[in-house]
Design a protein around this motif. Structure first.
Motif, short mmCIF file in Angstrom:
data_model
loop_
_atom_site.label_atom_id
_atom_site.label_comp_id
_atom_site.label_asym_id
_atom_site.label_seq_id
_atom_site.Cartn_x
_atom_site.Cartn_y
_atom_site.Cartn_z
N MET A 116 -1.33 -4.54 -11.38
CA MET A 116 -0.61 -3.27 -11.19
C MET A 116 -0.70 -2.40 -12.43
O MET A 116 -0.79 -1.17 -12.32
CB MET A 116 0.85 -3.55 -10.82
CG MET A 116 0.90 -4.18 -9.44
SD MET A 116 2.52 -4.19 -8.75
CE MET A 116 2.72 -2.55 -8.14
N ALA A 117 -0.69 -3.02 -13.60
CA ALA A 117 -0.83 -2.23 -14.84
C ALA A 117 -2.18 -1.52 -14.84
O ALA A 117 -2.27 -0.33 -15.18
CB ALA A 117 -0.68 -3.14 -16.06
N ARG A 146 0.86 4.93 -1.27
CA ARG A 146 1.42 5.74 -0.20
C ARG A 146 2.35 6.82 -0.78
O ARG A 146 2.28 7.99 -0.39
CB ARG A 146 2.19 4.85 0.79
CG ARG A 146 2.82 5.57 1.96
CD ARG A 146 3.68 4.64 2.79
NE ARG A 146 4.65 3.88 1.99
CZ ARG A 146 5.76 4.38 1.48
NH1 ARG A 146 6.09 5.63 1.71
NH2 ARG A 146 6.58 3.63 0.76
N VAL A 147 3.19 6.44 -1.73
CA VAL A 147 4.13 7.41 -2.28
C VAL A 147 3.40 8.47 -3.11
O VAL A 147 3.72 9.66 -3.04
CB VAL A 147 5.23 6.71 -3.13
CG1 VAL A 147 6.27 7.72 -3.59
CG2 VAL A 147 5.90 5.60 -2.35
N PHE A 148 2.41 8.05 -3.89
CA PHE A 148 1.63 9.02 -4.68
C PHE A 148 0.95 10.02 -3.75
O PHE A 148 0.92 11.22 -4.00
CB PHE A 148 0.58 8.29 -5.54
CG PHE A 148 1.11 7.77 -6.86
CD1 PHE A 148 2.06 6.76 -6.92
CD2 PHE A 148 0.66 8.30 -8.07
CE1 PHE A 148 2.54 6.27 -8.13
CE2 PHE A 148 1.14 7.82 -9.29
CZ PHE A 148 2.08 6.80 -9.31
N ARG A 149 0.40 9.50 -2.63
CA ARG A 149 -0.30 10.35 -1.66
C ARG A 149 0.68 11.33 -1.00
O ARG A 149 0.41 12.51 -0.87
CB ARG A 149 -0.97 9.48 -0.60
CG ARG A 149 -2.31 10.06 -0.11
CD ARG A 149 -3.02 9.18 0.92
NE ARG A 149 -3.03 7.77 0.59
CZ ARG A 149 -2.47 6.81 1.32
NH1 ARG A 149 -1.79 7.10 2.41
NH2 ARG A 149 -2.55 5.54 0.97
N LEU A 150 1.84 10.79 -0.64
CA LEU A 150 2.88 11.60 0.00
C LEU A 150 3.24 12.82 -0.88
O LEU A 150 3.37 13.94 -0.40
CB LEU A 150 4.12 10.71 0.19
CG LEU A 150 5.20 11.14 1.15
CD1 LEU A 150 4.64 11.14 2.57
CD2 LEU A 150 6.38 10.13 1.08
N ASN A 210 11.23 6.99 -2.43
CA ASN A 210 10.26 6.77 -1.34
C ASN A 210 9.58 5.40 -1.30
O ASN A 210 8.87 5.12 -0.34
CB ASN A 210 9.20 7.88 -1.38
CG ASN A 210 9.79 9.19 -0.88
OD1 ASN A 210 10.00 9.37 0.32
ND2 ASN A 210 10.10 10.08 -1.80
N VAL A 211 9.78 4.58 -2.34
CA VAL A 211 9.17 3.24 -2.24
C VAL A 211 9.87 2.50 -1.09
O VAL A 211 11.05 2.73 -0.82
CB VAL A 211 9.28 2.43 -3.57
CG1 VAL A 211 8.23 2.86 -4.58
CG2 VAL A 211 10.68 2.48 -4.15
N ARG A 212 9.11 1.63 -0.43
CA ARG A 212 9.69 0.89 0.71
C ARG A 212 9.68 -0.61 0.45
O ARG A 212 10.70 -1.26 0.48
CB ARG A 212 8.87 1.18 1.97
CG ARG A 212 9.39 2.35 2.73
CD ARG A 212 8.71 2.43 4.09
NE ARG A 212 8.38 3.81 4.40
CZ ARG A 212 7.25 4.22 4.93
NH1 ARG A 212 6.29 3.34 5.21
NH2 ARG A 212 7.05 5.49 5.19
N LEU A 213 8.48 -1.14 0.24
CA LEU A 213 8.36 -2.58 -0.02
C LEU A 213 8.99 -2.88 -1.38
O LEU A 213 9.77 -3.82 -1.56
CB LEU A 213 6.88 -2.97 0.00
CG LEU A 213 6.54 -4.41 -0.35
CD1 LEU A 213 7.14 -5.37 0.66
CD2 LEU A 213 5.03 -4.59 -0.42
N ILE A 221 0.58 -2.43 -4.41
CA ILE A 221 -0.21 -1.26 -4.80
C ILE A 221 -0.25 -0.27 -3.62
O ILE A 221 -0.10 0.94 -3.81
CB ILE A 221 -1.63 -1.68 -5.25
CG1 ILE A 221 -1.53 -2.43 -6.58
CG2 ILE A 221 -2.57 -0.48 -5.37
CD1 ILE A 221 -2.82 -3.03 -7.10
N GLY A 222 -0.37 -0.80 -2.41
CA GLY A 222 -0.39 0.04 -1.21
C GLY A 222 0.88 0.87 -1.10
O GLY A 222 0.85 2.04 -0.74
N ASP A 223 2.02 0.27 -1.42
CA ASP A 223 3.30 0.97 -1.34
C ASP A 223 3.30 2.15 -2.33
O ASP A 223 3.69 3.27 -1.98
CB ASP A 223 4.44 -0.01 -1.66
CG ASP A 223 5.79 0.50 -1.18
OD1 ASP A 223 5.82 1.19 -0.15
OD2 ASP A 223 6.81 0.19 -1.84
N LEU A 224 2.86 1.88 -3.55
CA LEU A 224 2.82 2.97 -4.55
C LEU A 224 1.79 4.02 -4.16
O LEU A 224 2.06 5.23 -4.26
CB LEU A 224 2.49 2.40 -5.94
CG LEU A 224 3.59 1.59 -6.63
CD1 LEU A 224 3.13 1.13 -8.00
CD2 LEU A 224 4.88 2.40 -6.77
#
Ligand SMILES: Cc1ncc(COP(=O)(O)O)c(C=O)c1O
Length: 387
Positions: free
Chosen positions: A261-262, A376-380, A315-318, A371-374
């Motif tokens: 993640m880093a 998604r939020v960056f894209r949003l 907006n994070v979910r997981l 990473i997918g969760d983050l």
């Protein structure tokens, strides 16, 4: 030969398990008091505030993991740190790291100071601590890595100074756990833990520990725990004991996830700074390699504006927006309103903590999902900005 640390998370050497009807899981002695056959004929346990077999078993395990002669289990990390402060007297002076968990800063500034203890805040990872020691100084208190800025202090080097000056070195080892770092072996005198974090490991129990290799300190702490009644309850002791069984596997997995993640965060345009001691660019990287068996799973990062920091949290979910760390679930924390809410703004600014700073405790989920969760939020946010 000593058992390896993975084994010591499960088995105590010389433990007489047969005496427990062969029970594999250590029993929970859910009792407040213990009967005596007659005067002077105690079973070794009198009253649970003083000691309880379940708490004692947990304490032996933690002492073995931290390589101390004694460990005491408290009802929270703050109760543990509060007990350590009871070792000092009015007029005593302590040097504390300038970046510490906000609750510790609150305890020192609001309760210990009222009790006549004074503090000087020093960046122990950078400054020469020797310059701040006076004849009243009794101890240096640090975290390494610090919460939340991940500053790393060379424990052995600092302990050479504290030993030379005849003062104590106290290390809060919460961020790495005894699986990755053993401050007593590096020369510290007292280790404290929020057992709520990696030791418990499941975000379900509050606990704390003090570990020492000094007999006099252990004796004094035993007196303090029984007198103040801050010991951990039997059921909570059992929960932490169960958590510790999987400490090595959880920690291995969490820190692998954190490293991934880093690296991912480093590539994001809106992320301005990634502070993870496992990155070769981190100023404490070489010290970490020398004094630890891993880099841990805590990452602090800074985004480009406050509004985006708040957007991420909303907006994070997981990943969940919550205070605390060291559990199986990944948590995102906002230090300015959570862990460090009571630290004055000037102090926060001095340490580089702002309303753009986020702290992430990476858990053991599939890293692709985190990473997918983050992502998604960056894209949003990008979509929102593009109208
Ligand atoms: C580094 C550190 N030390 C101590 C504590 C206090 O522990 P507890 O919340 O178990 O009282 C915390 C809590 O977040 C912490 O992060």
């Amino acid at each position: 030969m000593d058992y390896g640390i993975e084994t010591r998370c499960l088995h105590l050497e010389g433990d007489d398990a047969e005496n427990r009807y062969g029970a594999i899981s250590f029993p929970i002695y859910q009792t407040a008091t213990f009967a005596h056959r007659g005067v002077g004929e105690s079973t070794g346990y009198d009253y649970t505030r003083l000691q309880n077999p379940t708490r004692e078993q947990l304490e032996k395990i933690v002492a073995s993991l931290e390589k101390g002669i004694d460990a005491l289990a408290f009802s929270s990390g703050m109760a543990a740190i509060g007990a350590v402060m009871e070792l000092f007297h009015p007029g005593d002076h302590l040097i504390i790291d300038s970046d510490l968990y906000g609750g510790s800063v609150r305890l020192f500034g609001s309760i210990s100071e009222k009790n006549g203890i004074s503090f000087t805040s020093v960046n122990c990872s950078q400054d020469d601590v020797g310059n701040y020691i006076t004849e009243k100084t009794k101890a240096v208190y640090i975290e390494t890595p610090t919460n939340p800025m991940m500053n790393v202090t060379d424990i052995q080097k600092l302990s050479e100074l504290t030993k030379e000056k005849g003062i104590l070195l106290i290390v809060d080892n919460t961020f790495l756990s005894p699986y990755l770092q053993n401050p007593l072996e590096l020369g510290a005198d007292i280790v404290v833990h929020s057992g709520t974090k990696y030791l418990g490991g499941h975000n379900d129990t509050i606990a704390g520990f003090v570990v020492t290799n000094n007999e006099k300190i252990s004796e004094r702490l035993r007196f303090i725990i029984k007198t103040t009644g801050a010991g951990l309850a039997p059921f909570d002791s059992w929960l932490i004991m169960r958590g510790i069984q999987t400490l090595p596997v959880r920690m291995d997995r969490a820190q692998d996830n954190a490293a991934r993640m880093a690296e991912w965060l480093l590539k994001q345009k809106r992320v301005k700074k990634v502070i993870y001691p496992g990155l070769a660019s981190h100023p404490g990287y070489e010290i970490m390699k020398k004094q630890c068996r891993g880099f841990g799973a805590m990452i602090t990062f800074e985004v480009d504006d406050k509004e985006f920091a708040l957007f991420l949290l909303r907006n994070v979910r997981l990943i969940r927006f919550a205070e605390s760390l060291g559990g199986t679930e990944t948590l995102l924390t906002y230090p300015v309103t959570q862990t460090h809410a009571d630290v004055p703004d000037e102090e926060l600014a001095k340490n580089g903590i702002s309303d753009r700073t986020l702290r992430m405790s990476v858990g053991i989920e599939a890293v692709e999902d985190l990473i997918g969760d983050l992502e998604r939020v960056f894209r949003l946010k990008e979509e929102e900005n593009n109208g």
